[in-house]
Design a protein around this motif. Structure first.
Motif, short mmCIF file in Angstrom:
data_model
loop_
_atom_site.label_atom_id
_atom_site.label_comp_id
_atom_site.label_asym_id
_atom_site.label_seq_id
_atom_site.Cartn_x
_atom_site.Cartn_y
_atom_site.Cartn_z
N GLN B 599 1.83 1.92 8.64
CA GLN B 599 2.92 2.70 9.19
C GLN B 599 2.80 4.13 8.69
N LEU B 600 2.63 5.05 9.61
CA LEU B 600 2.43 6.44 9.19
C LEU B 600 3.72 7.03 8.61
N TYR B 601 3.55 8.07 7.83
CA TYR B 601 4.71 8.74 7.26
C TYR B 601 5.40 9.57 8.33
N GLU B 610 7.48 2.72 -0.26
CA GLU B 610 6.24 1.97 -0.44
C GLU B 610 5.63 1.66 0.92
N ARG B 611 4.33 1.76 0.98
CA ARG B 611 3.64 1.46 2.24
C ARG B 611 2.67 0.30 2.03
#
Lengths: 304, 671
Positions: B599-601, B610-611
């Protein structure tokens, strides 16, 4: 019998000769040719430091690798003189012996849990997976050319063909392929460089960063022995088997010596490949071998 | 009285008692009949091997034609040399698997219901029995019945964790594919029956002598190769093996998929003409199988999935050996014909030994660490030295490296191919060199896959904290490894023991004249071969001995791994399964479907949370051959259902329309 000891003597002189050639070409004086023997002996006597994360696999790795190459020596004939073991398909056995040594060295590199060595390990296995067909294609060519399927008979009967032109073509291109094969198998320029200072660009040498003392000595010996194994194959191609023994032995030594010098010269003038280009370069060797194979098969089976 | 037959029959009946025993005794209740059958059949097989005579036995020994008995359902059992070898192989692998199951199933005793456990044990017994019977049967009807029973029992075994929807789906996928294969076999037997009036394999010699051989062979080949897992029918295999318990995957991969090979061999024993087409088709399919599956194996994270793909590769190598032998026969190159087939049959035996062992050892990992993901493993060798050592030996054998047995069979095939090349036939040389290139590349990539499986999961530092401290599993779970390693070393160092038996087995092949000369030169080669393997081991022990002596004299210390001066590295610096496979990815990218989820910022995210990043590689062939067609069907089938409205008025219109159509067609003299 004779072959075994001759190859052994050559093996000890290979690294020194290459280094000396490179040193002279770059304007240095360089160490003595037999310096390698002292270096290896010094390492064999030294104590060792092992990585904390290493297990039993790391401990046995260098020894297995060494034993494999030493066993491969037994299969190498010397210009018409039989080797210890000669049977149909012995070249398959030889290549797989080297494969065993590589397998164990690769897993040993993964054993020390270092990012560098993992990188070297996967490159090494990939390059060798791509390289192996070249050797088998070459041996296939020689099989079809001579009608025999073992080292001894192939080398003995390669000059007995009536088309002298095709003999010259086969031998020249075979030497070229074996030479390129030797450089990659021994992790030399252009795919790899043992003298580089940056771990990120090394392939084989980065895998043995954590070996020390006795094990490192064995690894140095192994790589010298590997030179001798493939160097002997090239010399076997060049020296006709029916010469008298007192011609063959000096010829063999001279050719081995010339080969070592030519490796040194090649390395002095050739830059190493970009890492991403290596697979392409390695496959191109198989391509050359495939072309040779098809040419020989067309000549041999009279389809045209 | 025939004591062996009585034991055989009573064991089959006694196995039903497993349903009555209390849950803790069920294992012993099923073990007894299994051991009894194992002893009896091993005696039969050894008798055939040593006496060099076919054995024909019938289970219904009190033959009174009028009285119908259950046993007369099973017609005569034939044991010839090939069958005997297969029986021994099934017995060895199954013995290991049964002993292993004791340790593996311990933790499920309290979890599973007694009926579920009984079903599992009984299916295990049934799978074993069916495989044994399949090798001995010649009658077509019974063969199909037992074949079906084998699929069903293995379905129950795969669905052991069937409470999870995912695993049930895999099991049903397996079942459906097996039935497609079954249909092909049925069709094959029916075609032969229609021409000759005989049911079963006995019809084939008559059929093949008077008809085109290739079409019927192809029907059987497709049917059997769905079981064997040749591409493009391999799609069940990489799913079913990881889903099943370790010893079931060991049995399935070790022996059950070999039943497909056995079937192909059985059909080939009767083939007489069109060897050229048959050989070429098989050769092409097996070469594609080898290259595709071994490159897929490198990208697997699940250690059992990796082994499953490698099983497909090995099936490919076996088929390649068989197909080259047919081509050798077609072009009268005896060396290739004999060596290719000998190598293939030897490889069947070898592969059953090391692959079943590797699957069970991966079960050990799963039991202790509760994961099979290579990315989460690491550093097991220090606490599980036996498991690690056996896994290493198994991997070496799988990569066909000397001095283990895997190399012997590949060497036989290589030797046959080089002999064929030396003979100088144009067509054979081209096929042979392609086969050699395929085998050489696959050998190299197999090293790639197995160094990854062994090196990353057993060596280095652990990448995760495990739920329980690492330790060796119970001894029963190491038993198959002991047994198989012993046999593998024996076959690797002294292949001369088994080779004459395999060569005798070749006499079953109609198209194969037993070439004494080829065989004898082969024996002298293998005497040297075995001696060289011995020398390798001797040199190795001498070097290790010197090393041991040297290490005692000098100072040996332990320190951190060399990190270019950076010593704060941790387990995350190690190569993972994904990164280890990365260089190959650029070369084989058309075969792979890689999906990355991340999931892109977002722009407004000032303090990013958190990614998670996950990457998955999928088998593209599976997508094209199974997933897309099924998707297509699921979309189209409802459209056919348009007519099915559920209204009685509509249903009354259909016959009316039909009658009008008939009337019209008759009126205009169309029918």
């Amino acid at each position: 019998m004779l072959a075994f000891f001759l190859v052994l003597i050559c093996a000890f002189l290979y690294p020194g000769t290459i280094d000396k050639t490179k040193a002279i070409l770059s304007g240095r004086k360089g160490p003595k040719i037999y310096q390698f023997i002292f270096d290896a002996w010094r390492l064999l006597k030294k104590g060792s430091v092992y990585s904390n994360s290493s297990s039993f696999v790391f401990q046995i790795s260098a020894s297995v690798n060494f034993a494999c190459v030493l066993t491969a020596f037994l299969l190498i004939p010397f210009a018409g003189e039989p080797s210890f073991f000669s049977f149909d398909g012995d070249f398959v056995f030889m290549l797989y012996l080297l494969g065993l040594g590589r397998f164990i060295l690769v897993v040993a590199a993964l054993d020390v849990s270092s990012g560098f060595e993992g990188m070297g390990a996967n490159r090494e296995v990939l390059y060798n997976a791509l390289l192996e067909p070249a050797f088998f294609l070459l041996m296939g060519t020689l099989c079809i050319f001579t009608g025999h399927t073992n080292f001894h008979d192939i080398f003995l009967s390669i000059y007995e063909n009536e088309h002298i032109a095709s003999v010259i073509v086969v031998i020249t291109i075979s030497i070229l392929i074996l030479f390129m094969f030797l450089l990659i198998e021994n992790s030399r320029i252009p795919t790899d460089d043992p003298n580089t200072h940056l771990e990120l660009t090394m392939v084989h040498e980065v895998m043995v960063l954590d070996h020390s003392g006795f094990d490192l000595g064995l690894i140095k010996l192994t790589s010298a022995f590997k030179f001798a194994v493939f160097g002997s194959l090239i010399c076997n191609l060049v020296i006709p088997g029916h010469l008298a023994l007192y011609y063959k032995i000096p010829l063999f030594m001279v050719f081995q010596f010339m080969l070592a010098i030519s490796i040194g010269v090649f390395e002095s003038f050739k830059p190493r490949n970009k890492m991403a280009r290596n697979p392409q370069y390695i496959i191109s060797i198989s391509a050359i071998a495939a072309v040779l194979y098809i040419v020989i098969i067309i000549i041999k089976s009279n389809v045209v | 009285m025939q004591i062996d037959l009585i034991i055989f029959q009573s064991a089959i009946v006694l196995s039903l008692l497993v349903f009555l025993f209390p849950i803790k005794l069920k294992y012993y209740a099923i073990m007894l009949p299994i051991l009894a059958i194992m002893t009896v059949t091993s005696f039969w097989a050894l008798g055939v091997i040593f006496s060099h005579q076919e054995k024909v036995t019938s289970l219904s020994f009190n033959i009174s034609e009028q009285v119908f008995s259950f046993w007369s359902l099973i017609p005569q059992l034939f044991i010839d040399q090939i069958t005997a070898l297969f029986i021994l192989m099934i017995n060895v692998v199954s013995l290991g698997a049964f002993v292993y199951s004791h340790g593996y199933l311990k933790r499920y005793l309290g979890v599973k219901s007694p009926l579920g456990m009984s079903m599992h044990y009984f299916s295990l017994f049934l799978l074993y029995l069916c495989m044994l019977l399949l090798t001995m049967l010649k009658d077509g009807f019974m063969f199909l019945f037992i074949w079906e029973l084998m699929s069903l029992s293995s379905f129950v075994l795969v669905a052991f964790h069937g409470e999870k929807a995912k695993i049930m789906k895999i099991a049903i996928n397996y079942l459906v594919q097996m039935h497609i294969g079954f249909l092909f076999l049925l069709a094959g037997f029916l075609i032969a029956n229609k021409q000759t009036g005989i049911w079963g394999f006995d019809a084939l010699p008559y059929y093949f002598s008077s008809n085109n051989n290739f079409p019927l062979f192809l029907v059987f080949f497709i049917g059997f190769s769905i079981k064997a897992g040749l591409i493009p029918f391999h799609t069940w295999l990489p799913h079913a093996h990881p889903a099943a318990p370790a010893y079931v995957s060991g049995m399935m991969s070790g022996v059950m998929i070999k039943m497909g090979i056995y079937g192909i061999l059985r059909v080939l024993t009767h083939v007489q003409y069109q060897l050229y087409e048959i050989g070429l088709t098989m050769a092409i399919i097996s070469m594609i199988t080898i290259l595709f599956s071994i490159s897929m194996a490198v990208f697997q994270r699940d250690i059992k999935k990796l082994l499953a793909y490698s099983s497909i590769e090995n099936i490919g190598i076996i088929c390649l050996g068989i197909s080259l032998s047919i081509l050798g026969k077609a072009f009268h190159i005896n060396a290739l014909a004999v060596l290719g087939l000998t190598g293939a049959i030897f490889h069947v035996l070898n592969h059953s030994l090391y692959k079943s062992m590797l699957f069970m050892l991966s079960g050990n990992i799963e039991k202790i660490t509760e994961t099979r993901n290579i990315n989460e493993l690491g550093g097991l060798a220090k606490k599980m030295p036996y498991t690690a050592a056996f896994f290493l030996i198994g991997s070496l054998a799988l990569c066909a490296l000397p001095p283990l047995n895997g190399f012997v069979s590949e060497f036989l095939i290589y030797k046959g191919i080089f002999k064929a090349i030396a003979s100088g036939n144009f067509f054979v040389s081209i096929v042979s060199i392609l086969a050699i290139i395929v085998m050489a590349i696959s050998g190299g990539i197999c090293v790639y896959a197995l160094t990854k499986a062994f090196g990353l999961s057993f060596l280095g530092t652990s990448r995760k904290t495990y739920p329980q401290p690492l330790h060796e599993p119970p001894r029963t779970m190491l038993f198959p490894a002991f047994l198989n390693t012993f046999l593998m070393l024996g076959l690797g160092l002294a292949p001369v023991v088994l080779l004459p038996e395999i060569s005798h087995a070749l006499s079953a092949f109609k198209y194969m004249p037993l070439d004494k000369e080829v065989f004898e030169t082969q024996m002298t080669v293998f005497e040297k071969f075995g001696l060289l393997s011995f020398i390798l081991v001797t040199i190795l022990f001498i070097v290790l001995g010197i090393r041991y002596w040297q290490q005692k004299k000098v100072k040996v210390s332990y320190g951190p791994t060399w990190g270019c001066g950076y010593s704060a590295g941790d387990a995350k610096h190690q190569y993972t399964s994904t990164s280890y496979a990365a260089p190959l990815k650029h070369i084989v990218s058309p075969l792979l479907k890689e999906t990355n989820t991340f999931q892109l910022y977002k722009e407004e995210e000032i303090f990013p949370g958190e990614r998670k990043f996950s990457t998955e590689t999928k088998d593209r062939l599976e997508e094209y051959s199974i997933l897309r067609p099924i998707h297509f069907l699921l979309q189209k089938i409802p459209k056919i259902g348009l007519a099915q409205t559920g209204r009685i008025q509509h249903y009354l219109i259909y016959p009316l329309a039909f009658l009008i159509l008939i009337a019209l067609l008759t009126a205009f003299n169309f029918i």
